[in-house]
Design a protein around this motif. Sequence first.
Motif, PDB file in Angstrom:
ATOM      1  N   LEU A   5      14.564  -4.815  11.949  1.00 54.09           N
ATOM      2  CA  LEU A   5      14.439  -4.793  10.240  1.00 54.09           C
ATOM      3  C   LEU A   5      12.820  -3.871  10.125  1.00 54.09           C
ATOM      4  O   LEU A   5      12.352  -4.794   9.904  1.00 54.09           O
ATOM      5  CB  LEU A   5      14.782  -5.255   9.309  1.00 54.09           C
ATOM      6  CG  LEU A   5      16.500  -5.118   9.201  1.00 54.09           C
ATOM      7  CD1 LEU A   5      16.896  -6.486   8.543  1.00 54.09           C
ATOM      8  CD2 LEU A   5      18.007  -4.485   9.599  1.00 54.09           C
ATOM      9  N   ARG A  44      10.035  -2.663   7.692  1.00 59.24           N
ATOM     10  CA  ARG A  44      10.442  -2.333   6.019  1.00 59.24           C
ATOM     11  C   ARG A  44       8.733  -1.120   6.237  1.00 59.24           C
ATOM     12  O   ARG A  44       7.694  -1.673   6.668  1.00 59.24           O
ATOM     13  CB  ARG A  44       9.761  -3.410   5.535  1.00 59.24           C
ATOM     14  CG  ARG A  44       9.052  -3.380   4.592  1.00 59.24           C
ATOM     15  CD  ARG A  44       9.592  -2.205   3.082  1.00 59.24           C
ATOM     16  NE  ARG A  44       9.283  -2.584   2.043  1.00 59.24           N
ATOM     17  CZ  ARG A  44       8.789  -1.652   1.190  1.00 59.24           C
ATOM     18  NH1 ARG A  44       7.339  -0.489   2.510  1.00 59.24           N
ATOM     19  NH2 ARG A  44       8.095  -1.891  -0.056  1.00 59.24           N
ATOM     20  N   ARG A  46      18.200   4.806  10.078  1.00 60.12           N
ATOM     21  CA  ARG A  46      17.387   4.996   8.153  1.00 60.12           C
ATOM     22  C   ARG A  46      18.682   3.743   7.735  1.00 60.12           C
ATOM     23  O   ARG A  46      19.683   4.867   7.778  1.00 60.12           O
ATOM     24  CB  ARG A  46      16.595   5.831   7.856  1.00 60.12           C
ATOM     25  CG  ARG A  46      15.661   6.421   7.911  1.00 60.12           C
ATOM     26  CD  ARG A  46      15.505   8.062   7.268  1.00 60.12           C
ATOM     27  NE  ARG A  46      14.595   8.540   7.341  1.00 60.12           N
ATOM     28  CZ  ARG A  46      12.992   9.003   6.695  1.00 60.12           C
ATOM     29  NH1 ARG A  46      13.186   8.440   5.712  1.00 60.12           N
ATOM     30  NH2 ARG A  46      12.346  10.015   7.204  1.00 60.12           N
ATOM     31  N   SER A  47      17.681   2.454   6.757  1.00 59.88           N
ATOM     32  CA  SER A  47      18.809   1.807   5.809  1.00 59.88           C
ATOM     33  C   SER A  47      19.829   3.057   5.251  1.00 59.88           C
ATOM     34  O   SER A  47      18.238   3.588   4.085  1.00 59.88           O
ATOM     35  CB  SER A  47      17.933   1.070   5.127  1.00 59.88           C
ATOM     36  OG  SER A  47      18.300   0.102   4.612  1.00 59.88           O
ATOM     37  N   LYS A  87      14.789  -2.320  -1.006  1.00 59.14           N
ATOM     38  CA  LYS A  87      13.210  -2.748  -1.087  1.00 59.14           C
ATOM     39  C   LYS A  87      12.420  -1.786  -0.108  1.00 59.14           C
ATOM     40  O   LYS A  87      11.364  -2.094   0.679  1.00 59.14           O
ATOM     41  CB  LYS A  87      13.665  -3.741   0.015  1.00 59.14           C
ATOM     42  CG  LYS A  87      14.635  -4.540   0.049  1.00 59.14           C
ATOM     43  CD  LYS A  87      13.837  -5.874  -1.445  1.00 59.14           C
ATOM     44  CE  LYS A  87      14.924  -7.184  -1.778  1.00 59.14           C
ATOM     45  NZ  LYS A  87      14.244  -8.342  -3.331  1.00 59.14           N
ATOM     46  N   ARG A  89      11.475   1.827   1.539  1.00 60.51           N
ATOM     47  CA  ARG A  89      12.286   2.343   3.025  1.00 60.51           C
ATOM     48  C   ARG A  89      12.606   1.457   4.376  1.00 60.51           C
ATOM     49  O   ARG A  89      11.458   0.744   5.028  1.00 60.51           O
ATOM     50  CB  ARG A  89      10.880   3.759   3.741  1.00 60.51           C
ATOM     51  CG  ARG A  89      11.385   4.790   2.358  1.00 60.51           C
ATOM     52  CD  ARG A  89      10.186   6.027   3.013  1.00 60.51           C
ATOM     53  NE  ARG A  89       9.156   5.685   2.541  1.00 60.51           N
ATOM     54  CZ  ARG A  89       7.783   6.039   3.140  1.00 60.51           C
ATOM     55  NH1 ARG A  89       7.960   7.141   3.845  1.00 60.51           N
ATOM     56  NH2 ARG A  89       6.843   5.514   3.048  1.00 60.51           N
ATOM     57  N   VAL A  90      13.518   1.277   4.759  1.00 59.63           N
ATOM     58  CA  VAL A  90      13.843   0.593   6.253  1.00 59.63           C
ATOM     59  C   VAL A  90      14.065   1.277   6.943  1.00 59.63           C
ATOM     60  O   VAL A  90      15.493   1.471   7.152  1.00 59.63           O
ATOM     61  CB  VAL A  90      14.865  -0.526   5.976  1.00 59.63           C
ATOM     62  CG1 VAL A  90      15.143  -1.716   6.714  1.00 59.63           C
ATOM     63  CG2 VAL A  90      13.679  -1.420   4.505  1.00 59.63           C
ATOM     64  N   VAL A 127      16.037   0.856  10.708  1.00 61.90           N
ATOM     65  CA  VAL A 127      17.130  -0.729  11.538  1.00 61.90           C
ATOM     66  C   VAL A 127      17.019   0.201  13.107  1.00 61.90           C
ATOM     67  O   VAL A 127      17.933   1.520  13.431  1.00 61.90           O
ATOM     68  CB  VAL A 127      18.330  -0.513  11.097  1.00 61.90           C
ATOM     69  CG1 VAL A 127      19.308  -1.962  11.417  1.00 61.90           C
ATOM     70  CG2 VAL A 127      18.265  -0.452   9.288  1.00 61.90           C
ATOM     71  N   SER A 152       4.832  -0.167   9.398  1.00 61.41           N
ATOM     72  CA  SER A 152       5.227  -0.901   8.736  1.00 61.41           C
ATOM     73  C   SER A 152       4.719  -2.792   9.109  1.00 61.41           C
ATOM     74  O   SER A 152       4.175  -3.331   9.649  1.00 61.41           O
ATOM     75  CB  SER A 152       6.820  -0.653   9.341  1.00 61.41           C
ATOM     76  OG  SER A 152       6.777  -1.127  10.843  1.00 61.41           O
ATOM     77  N   TRP A 184       8.159  -6.009   9.704  1.00 65.77           N
ATOM     78  CA  TRP A 184       9.341  -5.740  10.817  1.00 65.77           C
ATOM     79  C   TRP A 184       9.758  -7.167  10.588  1.00 65.77           C
ATOM     80  O   TRP A 184       8.700  -8.730  10.854  1.00 65.77           O
ATOM     81  CB  TRP A 184       9.414  -5.232  11.558  1.00 65.77           C
ATOM     82  CG  TRP A 184       8.825  -5.800  13.236  1.00 65.77           C
ATOM     83  CD1 TRP A 184       8.967  -6.645  13.950  1.00 65.77           C
ATOM     84  CD2 TRP A 184       7.665  -5.355  13.503  1.00 65.77           C
ATOM     85  NE1 TRP A 184       8.378  -6.711  14.870  1.00 65.77           N
ATOM     86  CE2 TRP A 184       7.066  -5.877  14.716  1.00 65.77           C
ATOM     87  CE3 TRP A 184       6.880  -3.842  13.445  1.00 65.77           C
ATOM     88  CZ2 TRP A 184       5.975  -5.585  15.041  1.00 65.77           C
ATOM     89  CZ3 TRP A 184       5.488  -3.924  14.272  1.00 65.77           C
ATOM     90  CH2 TRP A 184       4.841  -4.744  15.106  1.00 65.77           C
TER      91      TRP A 184
END
Length: 99
Positions: free
Chosen positions: A7, A9, A42-43, A48, A50-51, A53, A84, A86
């Motif tokens: 993940l 972030r 993208r999640s 929380k 932009r994440v 995956v 990011s 992670w």
Amino acid sequence: MIRHVVLFRVHDEASEEDVDAAIDELRSLASLPSVQWWRVERSSDIRKGRVIVEDSSFASEADFAEFRRDPKHLAVGEAMANISDWLNGDYEASSEMSD
């Protein structure tokens, strides 16, 4: 089988163009010979931030180790560090898992 889930972030200051480019780079890792299954999305949950995956599998610990040492993987990891932070989860899974 080894499952590798990451993940990412994305930093708030990263542009959408940076995120799109990062997703393209992550998706390009699917072509590495040790990869058995690979998906990057993208999640849909943005509570929380932009994440991104990354969900993948490798046939063996040796294949996963080969992937982790691959220069292309190392370069993409370095690029991801610019936009990011992670967390990853790696675990041994049954080969009978369904997709």
